[in-house]
Design an enzyme around this catalytic site. Structure first.
Site, short mmCIF file in Angstrom:
data_model
loop_
_atom_site.label_atom_id
_atom_site.label_comp_id
_atom_site.label_asym_id
_atom_site.label_seq_id
_atom_site.Cartn_x
_atom_site.Cartn_y
_atom_site.Cartn_z
N VAL A 191 0.75 -1.44 0.01
CA VAL A 191 -0.02 -0.02 -0.07
C VAL A 191 0.88 1.30 0.09
O VAL A 191 0.53 2.37 -0.01
CB VAL A 191 -0.78 -0.01 1.21
CG1 VAL A 191 -1.81 -0.94 1.00
CG2 VAL A 191 -0.16 -0.14 2.58
N HIS A 194 -4.34 -3.98 -2.80
CA HIS A 194 -5.03 -3.94 -1.47
C HIS A 194 -5.15 -2.45 -1.13
O HIS A 194 -5.06 -2.10 0.23
CB HIS A 194 -3.84 -4.47 -0.54
CG HIS A 194 -4.18 -5.87 -0.42
ND1 HIS A 194 -2.81 -6.83 0.10
CD2 HIS A 194 -5.02 -6.79 -0.84
CE1 HIS A 194 -3.57 -8.13 0.03
NE2 HIS A 194 -4.74 -8.12 -0.77
N CYS A 236 -20.26 7.74 0.20
CA CYS A 236 -20.20 7.58 -1.21
C CYS A 236 -19.23 6.91 -1.80
O CYS A 236 -19.36 6.44 -3.02
CB CYS A 236 -20.42 9.04 -1.81
SG CYS A 236 -19.04 10.08 -1.79
ZN LIG Z 1 -18.67 11.17 0.06
#
Ligand SMILES: [Zn+2]
Length: 251
Positions: A106, A122, A133
């Site tokens: 990462v 990952h 969202c």
């Molecule tokens: Zn959002």
């Protein structure tokens, strides 16, 4: 499986004849740059329970604490440097017409070494994601404080919901888009390199089997035997930062 020392010519021939290379890297490559991984739980990480800092439940219970750990992680990564394995993989990318690097790491050491045709399966510690969202942002777009408290947690510019590190935590699925890119590359490559990973993640087995199914040669560079070593035509039992530059030099 042939040991590297037993048949170096065959190994070099495999690299020379390849046109389509798929590389799968893991924690070992970052570790050679001095970065322990979340899953190693080395050093300072050992004091933390992974169920606290690497699950959604733990994050929701104490987001400021989890964010503070990721901030210290981001700083460690910023101070680390790409090693000869990262640099050699970036050179290979320039050489081969078809190439994809899929990393489980990462950090951004592959990118900083020059890798471009790559996916991160990952997640990315340099990104943050809205828990509502799902929008993903570059962490640099935010003025993140050195120390978070409840009032300074990053919020989504679109919907104002809390944002989390864009990392695959325990119990979560890997994101589809990078995984499918890795699967496609594994299914069509003629050389798969397994570098610095024991491969003990579920998709590791699948990727190696897809590559074998397509008739690819598999080369593993890993100091110790891992879950995928038995798939490999060649196993180079050395740190990648030592073995890869030497092999590539001879090619
Ligand atoms: Zn959002």
């Amino acid at each position: 499986m042939e040991k590297y020392s037993a048949d170096q010519d065959q190994l070099l021939k495999t690299f020379r004849n390849a046109c389509h290379v798929f590389v799968f890297t893991g924690a070992g490559v970052s570790r050679e740059s001095g970065l322990p991984t979340f899953r190693d739980l080395d050093g300072e990480w050992r004091q933390y329970d992974p169920m606290t800092f690497a699950t959604m439940e733990g994050f929701l219970q104490n987001p400021a604490m989890v964010w503070n750990m990721y901030r210290s992680r981001q700083k460690q990564i910023a101070e680390a440097q790409p090693n000869p394995a990262h640099i050699t993989l970036a050179r290979m990318e320039e050489h081969y017409p078809e190439f994809l690097l899929a990393t489980q790491n990462v950090d951004d050491l592959h990118e900083r070494a020059g890798s471009r045709r790559m996916v991160k399966i990952h997640g990315d510690v340099g990104q943050i994601r809205c828990i509502d969202c799902g929008e993903i942002y570059d962490a640099r777009e935010f003025e993140l404080p050195d120390e978070f408290d409840e009032n300074t947690l990053p919020k989504c510019p679109d919907c104002s919901a809390l944002c989390r590190p864009n990392i695959v935590w325990f119990g979560e699925y890997v994101p589809q888009e990078p995984l499918m890119a890795a699967v496609n590359a594994a299914c069509t490559c003629d050389l798969m390199l397994i570098i610095g990973t024991s491969g003990e993640v579920s998709n590791g087995y699948g990727l190696a089997e897809y590559a074998l199914g397509h008739g690819a040669k598999i080369v593993e560079v890993n100091p110790s035997e891992g879950a995928l070593t038995h798939y490999a035509h060649f196993w180079v039992p050395e740190p990648a930062g030592i073995a890869l530059p030497r092999i590539w030099e001879m090619c």
